[in-house]
Design a protein around this motif. Structure first.
Motif, short mmCIF file in Angstrom:
data_model
loop_
_atom_site.label_atom_id
_atom_site.label_comp_id
_atom_site.label_asym_id
_atom_site.label_seq_id
_atom_site.Cartn_x
_atom_site.Cartn_y
_atom_site.Cartn_z
N LYS A 148 -50.38 -14.62 1.27
CA LYS A 148 -49.87 -15.46 2.34
C LYS A 148 -48.36 -15.35 2.32
N PRO A 149 -47.76 -14.74 3.34
CA PRO A 149 -46.31 -14.49 3.30
C PRO A 149 -45.48 -15.77 3.18
N ASP A 150 -44.48 -15.70 2.29
CA ASP A 150 -43.52 -16.80 2.17
C ASP A 150 -42.15 -16.29 1.73
N SER A 151 -41.91 -14.97 1.91
CA SER A 151 -40.66 -14.38 1.42
C SER A 151 -40.15 -13.33 2.39
N ALA A 152 -38.91 -12.91 2.17
CA ALA A 152 -38.31 -11.84 2.98
C ALA A 152 -38.63 -10.46 2.42
N ILE A 153 -38.75 -10.38 1.09
CA ILE A 153 -39.07 -9.13 0.39
C ILE A 153 -40.36 -9.34 -0.38
N PHE A 154 -41.24 -8.34 -0.34
CA PHE A 154 -42.49 -8.43 -1.10
C PHE A 154 -42.72 -7.11 -1.83
N VAL A 155 -43.15 -7.22 -3.09
CA VAL A 155 -43.47 -6.04 -3.90
C VAL A 155 -44.86 -6.22 -4.48
N GLY A 156 -45.72 -5.24 -4.28
CA GLY A 156 -47.08 -5.29 -4.79
C GLY A 156 -47.45 -4.01 -5.50
N ARG A 157 -48.24 -4.12 -6.53
CA ARG A 157 -48.75 -2.98 -7.31
C ARG A 157 -47.63 -1.99 -7.64
N ALA A 158 -46.69 -2.47 -8.45
CA ALA A 158 -45.53 -1.64 -8.80
C ALA A 158 -45.12 -1.91 -10.24
N ARG A 159 -44.35 -0.99 -10.78
CA ARG A 159 -43.80 -1.13 -12.13
C ARG A 159 -42.44 -0.45 -12.18
N ASN A 160 -41.68 -0.83 -13.20
CA ASN A 160 -40.33 -0.28 -13.36
C ASN A 160 -39.49 -0.50 -12.09
N VAL A 161 -39.40 -1.77 -11.73
CA VAL A 161 -38.74 -2.15 -10.49
C VAL A 161 -37.53 -3.03 -10.79
N GLU A 162 -36.42 -2.74 -10.13
CA GLU A 162 -35.23 -3.59 -10.18
C GLU A 162 -35.00 -4.17 -8.78
N ILE A 163 -34.94 -5.50 -8.70
CA ILE A 163 -34.68 -6.17 -7.43
C ILE A 163 -33.50 -7.08 -7.67
N SER A 164 -32.35 -6.74 -7.09
CA SER A 164 -31.14 -7.46 -7.46
C SER A 164 -30.18 -7.64 -6.29
N ASN A 165 -29.54 -8.80 -6.29
CA ASN A 165 -28.41 -9.10 -5.38
C ASN A 165 -28.78 -8.94 -3.91
N ASN A 166 -30.00 -9.30 -3.58
CA ASN A 166 -30.41 -9.34 -2.19
C ASN A 166 -30.25 -10.77 -1.67
N VAL A 167 -29.75 -10.88 -0.44
CA VAL A 167 -29.54 -12.19 0.19
C VAL A 167 -30.41 -12.26 1.44
N ALA A 168 -31.18 -13.36 1.54
CA ALA A 168 -32.08 -13.51 2.69
C ALA A 168 -31.93 -14.90 3.28
N ALA A 169 -32.08 -14.99 4.58
CA ALA A 169 -31.99 -16.29 5.26
C ALA A 169 -33.29 -17.07 5.06
N ARG A 170 -33.13 -18.37 4.85
CA ARG A 170 -34.30 -19.25 4.81
C ARG A 170 -34.85 -19.39 6.22
N GLY A 171 -36.17 -19.39 6.35
CA GLY A 171 -36.78 -19.53 7.67
C GLY A 171 -38.05 -20.35 7.60
N ARG A 172 -38.75 -20.40 8.74
CA ARG A 172 -40.01 -21.16 8.79
C ARG A 172 -41.06 -20.56 7.87
N ILE A 173 -41.00 -19.25 7.65
CA ILE A 173 -41.96 -18.60 6.74
C ILE A 173 -41.29 -18.28 5.41
N ALA A 174 -40.10 -17.71 5.46
CA ALA A 174 -39.42 -17.27 4.23
C ALA A 174 -38.79 -18.44 3.50
N THR A 175 -39.46 -18.92 2.47
CA THR A 175 -38.91 -19.95 1.60
C THR A 175 -38.52 -19.38 0.24
N ASN A 176 -38.69 -18.07 0.10
CA ASN A 176 -38.26 -17.34 -1.10
C ASN A 176 -37.61 -16.05 -0.67
N ALA A 177 -36.65 -15.58 -1.45
CA ALA A 177 -36.04 -14.29 -1.15
C ALA A 177 -37.00 -13.15 -1.48
#
Length: 637
Positions: free
Chosen positions: A588-617
């Motif tokens: 159930k979407p609640d973010s601006a960025i989504f990562v699934g079935r992955a490994r060795n991942v770096e997710i850093s210094n991303n900025v996202a606007a809060r919205g009606r759906i996106a309550t997480n970056a």
């Protein structure tokens, strides 16, 4: 930015073929030692105003010059068109087996009057087309306004815009393709419209009025789709001949070329070494036709550009694509499915097209259940034969996929080393897969996707607006289209996106492509959830600006080694509803960025606007190897 060795060699070969490649503005012919130069005025003067006859004479002279020079080696041959001339042609201009040839348009325009192909380039080396415009009259599509439809919304009455065609020849072609509801103001798909409906046939009711019978109801709506209504503007097109077709060639260059319409794809390259260069190429709708009061809403009836099974992918610089009926760019190889294992190291394979796999190719395998690699290898031998006795088995392999065009053709392949391949598994060439495709400083408006299914691909400093579906996509389609392969050494950097994924189809429960930027895979029909593989390797998505997305800004899956960093994200899920998007993956979407079935991942210094759906970056799916997923400095603004 540093230039790869392959890129440097490609540039060097192109400069040899065309000394003015880097000059600004329209190129003027120059004296080249050993060159032959022809002026179109010579041939037009003796052809009584018949452009086809003049081109026939000109191309015969070019062919003779090339043949005369062949004993001494290729020479640079230039055909100069008349400055700013307009040529109305009925037959395509064919350039077979030319080396170092240049068609210098001098600002001229080719007007194709038969809705056929315009340029065909085959078996050529370092052929250049520059400073030329291509258009069609009559146009190969039509557009207008819905005035009525039946209760089932299957038979649609359309008043054709003044100046646009409704002739019997065009209507006879409308048996498939695209029926799209458009927004004249944005010159894009109407937000919430189905990505495409498909006509079954069309008939002329009266002057300027046609009836289009659709293959399915326009108002058989899913939650994200808005129903059609009287007054909606529509475009109607079916794919036919491609405007520019390149086959089995190397280092073709298209420079300062404007393509304003195409009955099929705008530019297609099939097989060969590839390394096509496109500089300042525009694939955009042309001017209003005579008597028209409305702008054109289509450029190409299918993809803007398409590159299949070439050894080296295209380099595109400072190009523009708008209103392509399907993808703006698609670079890929093909999957070849195992029909049988006939001996150790020996396999019978079924191709979709008879292209893209030859002896000596490096290959990668793909398990039919998990889509993981079963190993890499090399083709030691390859022979072809027709096997009508295997047609039933072959047909079963292509069930629920875009069918093979070769229903009884078998590739009998011997590998250098054995691989544990079973019936239904697949292999793809790593040699003929468009490696190194590069897209720099290009603009895309109201197009389908930019698809990079090739290794070592770069898309950088580009702009995307009102993309119909996913704007920028990488990863295998071993589902319907059987197009390879997974991302490998991929860079999406410093691109800007606005109002992308405004069509309805991605926001459905069955959609598995859920981002303005999407890296993942398209699995076969019936598959659900994240598939059990980590085949997208070494992915970098950084420095992108994504605003007013109708879905996730970035969605990455099936990845081993990914960096998602420094992206600035405005509003996502712009319609304020997810309409079932994510159900394919049980999320159930609640973010601006989504990562699934992955490994060795770096997710850093991303900025996202809060919205009606996106309550997480950022959201990380439980299918990820969380021990190797590192998050830092991501925040909502």
């Amino acid at each position: 930015m540093s230039i790869s060795r392959r890129r440097a060699l490609t540039l060097a070969s192109l400069f040899v073929a065309s000394p003015l490649l880097g000059t600004e503005g329209r190129a003027e012919p120059v004296s080249v030692p050993g060159a032959a130069s022809f002026d179109m005025t010579t041939f037009s003067a003796t052809s009584g105003g018949d452009a086809d006859a003049a081109f026939a004479k000109a191309l015969a002279a070019v062919a003779k010059a090339a043949a005369d020079a062949s004993k001494a080696g290729p020479i640079h041959i230039v055909l100069n068109l008349e400055k700013n001339a307009s040529y109305r042609i009925k037959r395509p201009l064919a350039f077979p087996q030319l080396h170092g040839f240049e068609l210098n348009g001098n600002g001229a325009q080719l007007i194709n009057t038969t809705r056929s192909g315009t340029l065909t380039i085959s078996g050529c080396n370092r052929l250049t087309v520059r400073d030329l415009t291509i258009d069609y009259d009559p146009l190969p599509f039509t557009q207008g306004t819905i005035t009525a439809f039946d209760k089932q919304a299957v038979e649609i009455t359309v008043k054709i815009d003044p100046g646009y065609p409704d002739d019997a020849a065009l209507l006879a072609t409308l048996t498939d393709g695209f029926f799209k509801v458009m927004d004249r103001h944005n010159k894009a798909l109407k937000t919430g419209a189905r990505d495409f409906l498909s006509p079954a046939h069309a008939t002329r009711a009266s002057d300027g009025l046609i009836k289009v019978h659709l293959r399915w109801s326009a108002n058989d709506c899913f939650p994200s789709q808005l129903p059609i209504a009287v007054g909606d503007v529509v475009t109607i097109a079916n794919s036919g001949a491609h405007a520019i077709a390149v086959d089995s060639s190397v280092a073709t260059s298209l420079i300062d070329l404007k393509l304003l319409a195409s009955p099929g794809m705008g530019i297609i390259e099939n097989g060969g070494e590839g390394s096509m260069m496109l500089q300042k190429v525009s694939v955009v709708p042309g001017p209003r036709p005579k008597g028209a009061t409305a702008d054109r809403l289509i450029s190409t009836n299918s993809d803007g550009s398409h590159f299949t099974a070439v050894a080296h992918g295209p380099t595109m610089e400072d190009c523009s694509f708008a209103n392509t009926s399907d993808d703006a760019i698609n670079v890929h190889g093909f999957y070849y499915y195992v029909v049988a294992k006939s001996a150790p190291r020996r396999f019978l394979l079924s191709p979709k097209w008879d292209i893209g796999l030859v002896a000596g190719d490096d290959i990668e395998s793909c398990d039919h259940a998990t889509f993981r690699s079963l190993g890499r290898g090399k083709v030691a031998q390859l022979t072809k034969r027709h096997a009508p006795e295997l047609k039933a088995k072959i047909a079963q392999l292509w069930k629920n996929r875009s069918p093979t065009t070769q229903p009884d053709l078998i590739y009998d392949v011997v590998l250098q080393q054995d691989l544990p391949l079973k019936v239904g598994d697949a292999v793809t060439s790593l040699t003929h897969i468009g490696s190194g495709a590069t897209v720099l400083r290009c603009n895309f408006h109201a197009c389908g996707r930019v698809l990079m299914k090739a290794p070592n691909a770069i898309v950088e400093n580009c702009q995307f607006t009102f993309a119909t579906g996913v704007a920028l996509q990488a990863g295998s389609d071993i589902g319907f289209w059987s197009e390879s392969g997974f991302a490998d050494n991929l860079v999406f950097r410093n691109n800007r996106f606005s109002h992308c994924v405004n069509g309805a189809n991605e926001l459905t429960a069955g959609s598995d492509t859920l981002g303005t930027i999407y890296v993942g895979m398209v699995a076969p029909q019936g598959a659900k959830g994240f598939q059990d593989n980590f085949q997208n390797r070494r992915v970098i998505i950084e420095g992108n600006y994504i605003d007013d997305s109708y879905i996730y800004a970035i969605f990455v899956s099936n990845a081993d080694g990914a960096k998602i960093a420094g992206n600035v994200i405005g509003q996502t899920f712009l319609r304020g509803n997810t309409f079932g998007a994510g159900e394919f993956f049980h999320i159930k979407p609640d973010s601006a960025i989504f990562v699934g079935r992955a490994r060795n991942v770096e997710i850093s210094n991303n900025v996202a606007a809060r919205g009606r759906i996106a309550t997480n970056a950022v959201a990380i799916d439980p299918s990820c190897d969380k021990r190797t997923v590192h998050l830092a400095g991501n925040r909502l603004a």
